[in-house]
Design a protein around this motif. Structure first.
Motif, PDB file in Angstrom:
ATOM      1  N   ALA A 125      42.565  35.798  58.312  1.00  0.00           N
ATOM      2  CA  ALA A 125      41.319  35.574  59.046  1.00  0.00           C
ATOM      3  C   ALA A 125      41.401  36.074  60.482  1.00  0.00           C
ATOM      4  N   ALA A 126      42.623  36.242  60.993  1.00  0.00           N
ATOM      5  CA  ALA A 126      42.793  36.648  62.389  1.00  0.00           C
ATOM      6  C   ALA A 126      42.630  38.148  62.609  1.00  0.00           C
ATOM      7  N   PRO A 144      40.345  32.596  41.546  1.00  0.00           N
ATOM      8  CA  PRO A 144      41.260  32.692  42.684  1.00  0.00           C
ATOM      9  C   PRO A 144      41.717  34.115  42.953  1.00  0.00           C
ATOM     10  N   ARG A 145      41.954  34.387  44.222  1.00  0.00           N
ATOM     11  CA  ARG A 145      42.534  35.662  44.641  1.00  0.00           C
ATOM     12  C   ARG A 145      43.956  35.405  45.086  1.00  0.00           C
ATOM     13  N   THR A 146      44.846  36.288  44.709  1.00  0.00           N
ATOM     14  CA  THR A 146      46.245  36.130  45.082  1.00  0.00           C
ATOM     15  C   THR A 146      46.425  36.468  46.561  1.00  0.00           C
ATOM     16  N   ARG A 181      44.173  39.097  48.932  1.00  0.00           N
ATOM     17  CA  ARG A 181      43.571  38.742  50.216  1.00  0.00           C
ATOM     18  C   ARG A 181      44.014  39.716  51.305  1.00  0.00           C
ATOM     19  N   TRP A 182      45.289  40.057  51.279  1.00  0.00           N
ATOM     20  CA  TRP A 182      45.798  41.042  52.232  1.00  0.00           C
ATOM     21  C   TRP A 182      45.115  42.383  52.013  1.00  0.00           C
ATOM     22  N   ALA A 183      44.982  42.769  50.766  1.00  0.00           N
ATOM     23  CA  ALA A 183      44.307  44.029  50.451  1.00  0.00           C
ATOM     24  C   ALA A 183      42.870  44.021  50.967  1.00  0.00           C
ATOM     25  N   GLY A 184      42.197  42.876  50.865  1.00  0.00           N
ATOM     26  CA  GLY A 184      40.833  42.786  51.382  1.00  0.00           C
ATOM     27  C   GLY A 184      40.774  43.041  52.875  1.00  0.00           C
ATOM     28  N   ALA A 185      41.769  42.530  53.602  1.00  0.00           N
ATOM     29  CA  ALA A 185      41.804  42.768  55.050  1.00  0.00           C
ATOM     30  C   ALA A 185      42.092  44.235  55.354  1.00  0.00           C
ATOM     31  N   LEU A 186      42.997  44.836  54.600  1.00  0.00           N
ATOM     32  CA  LEU A 186      43.349  46.238  54.834  1.00  0.00           C
ATOM     33  C   LEU A 186      42.192  47.172  54.517  1.00  0.00           C
ATOM     34  N   THR A 187      41.544  46.955  53.378  1.00  0.00           N
ATOM     35  CA  THR A 187      40.425  47.831  53.019  1.00  0.00           C
ATOM     36  C   THR A 187      39.228  47.583  53.923  1.00  0.00           C
ATOM     37  N   ARG A 195      48.738  45.055  43.121  1.00  0.00           N
ATOM     38  CA  ARG A 195      47.372  44.659  43.486  1.00  0.00           C
ATOM     39  C   ARG A 195      46.890  45.394  44.733  1.00  0.00           C
ATOM     40  N   LEU A 196      47.785  45.630  45.681  1.00  0.00           N
ATOM     41  CA  LEU A 196      47.399  46.433  46.843  1.00  0.00           C
ATOM     42  C   LEU A 196      47.073  47.862  46.419  1.00  0.00           C
ATOM     43  N   ALA A 197      47.876  48.398  45.511  1.00  0.00           N
ATOM     44  CA  ALA A 197      47.634  49.760  45.033  1.00  0.00           C
ATOM     45  C   ALA A 197      46.292  49.852  44.316  1.00  0.00           C
TER      46      ALA A 197
END
Length: 288
Positions: A177-178, A213-215, A219-225, A255-257
């Motif tokens: 979130a940051a 649920p999202r792993t 969630r990290w991938a969502g921030a990156l994209t 999942r990131l890929a």
């Protein structure tokens, strides 16, 4: 049979049919069976119609009686329904009161869903106060995840404190979130913090009862994209999928890929060799 320009659902000619003693039978049966969670179901359509017409009216009051039902499946169903309906009704104190009362429920799924409903229906200060007061990781994780952070007073300072929380899942959610497009210099540090909590946070974030649920990796991938960080997303996907990592971490790399390949045109050419290399992986969770 029209209220505020909206037709009543099939079989409902007026609010009388929904709130008469005979009319309540359909609601009791639909909640007990879980049919109220089925998109397009008549009972669900009736509920949405009457709540939309008067969100603090008789229908809402009747729904809230189920939050204290002695049957755990009924309490799970009603809070999941309220969580779906409240997207159209933020700042809903009547529902927030019921959700806050359920934070001490004996069932963790009810507590988790009620916390999410509270974050969506209470004012931000009340939701933060509930987060500060709670010692239950289930409740706290759900509140941090559902919190409307831009509406929280001094939200960046609150997130900074949560990034030192003893619960890994809370640290990870606060770090995600940051991320801010206005502070790219902070991104590498936030990435490193997420990586350190990735494996420990995964179980809590994908616990049953969280809907879809999202792993941690998703969630990290969502921030990156979301920040259009194509190079970083691809690089982290490759690192996480490396043979030296644990199967859980390697799955997050996949999942990131996958997230990168869905967003960026050049990502398949870069990441397909990484994924092909995992097809012979011994661990079935990674291979699949």
């Amino acid at each position: 049979d029209v209220r505020e320009g909206r037709f009543a659902p099939r079989g409902v000619s007026s609010q009388v049919s929904a709130v008469s003693p005979i009319g309540w039978a359909w609601l009791v049966a639909a909640v007990a069976s879980g049919d109220v969670l089925v998109p397009g179901d008549d009972a669900r359509e009736h509920i949405v119609y009457f709540v939309r017409t008067d969100r603090d009216g008789l229908m809402t009051h009747r729904l809230l009686t189920f939050t204290a039902d002695p049957r755990v499946p009924v309490r799970r169903t009603i809070f999941e329904l309220l969580g779906q309906v409240c997207h159209q009704h933020p700042d809903w104190p009547l529902v927030a009161d019921a959700a806050e009362a359920a934070l001490g429920d004996v069932d963790p799924v009810v507590r988790r869903t009620a916390a999410s409903v509270l974050a969506r229906t209470a004012d931000a200060a009340r939701a933060v106060a509930a987060l500060v007061a709670s010692t239950d990781p289930v409740v706290r994780i759900a509140l941090v995840e559902a919190m409307p952070w831009p509406r929280v007073l001094r939200w960046s300072a609150v997130l900074e404190r949560l990034r030192s929380d003893p619960v890994a899942a809370i640290r990870l959610l606060a770090t995600v979130a940051a991320f801010s497009p206005d502070d790219p210099a902070a991104w590498p540090g936030l990435d490193a913090a997420i990586r350190s909590d990735l494996e420990a946070a995964s179980g809590a974030l994908t616990a049953s009862g969280t809907g879809r649920p999202r792993t941690a990796g998703q969630r990290w991938a969502g921030a990156l994209t979301g920040l259009d960080r194509e190079e970083d997303c691809g690089a982290w996907a490759g690192r996480l999928a490396a043979p030296a990592e644990s199967p859980q971490v390697r799955r997050e790399g996949v999942r990131l890929a996958v997230a990168a390949m869905r967003v960026w045109r050049a990502a398949p050419a870069r990441l397909t060799p990484t994924l092909i290399g995992l097809l012979g992986e011994e661990h079935p969770g990674v291979r699949s």
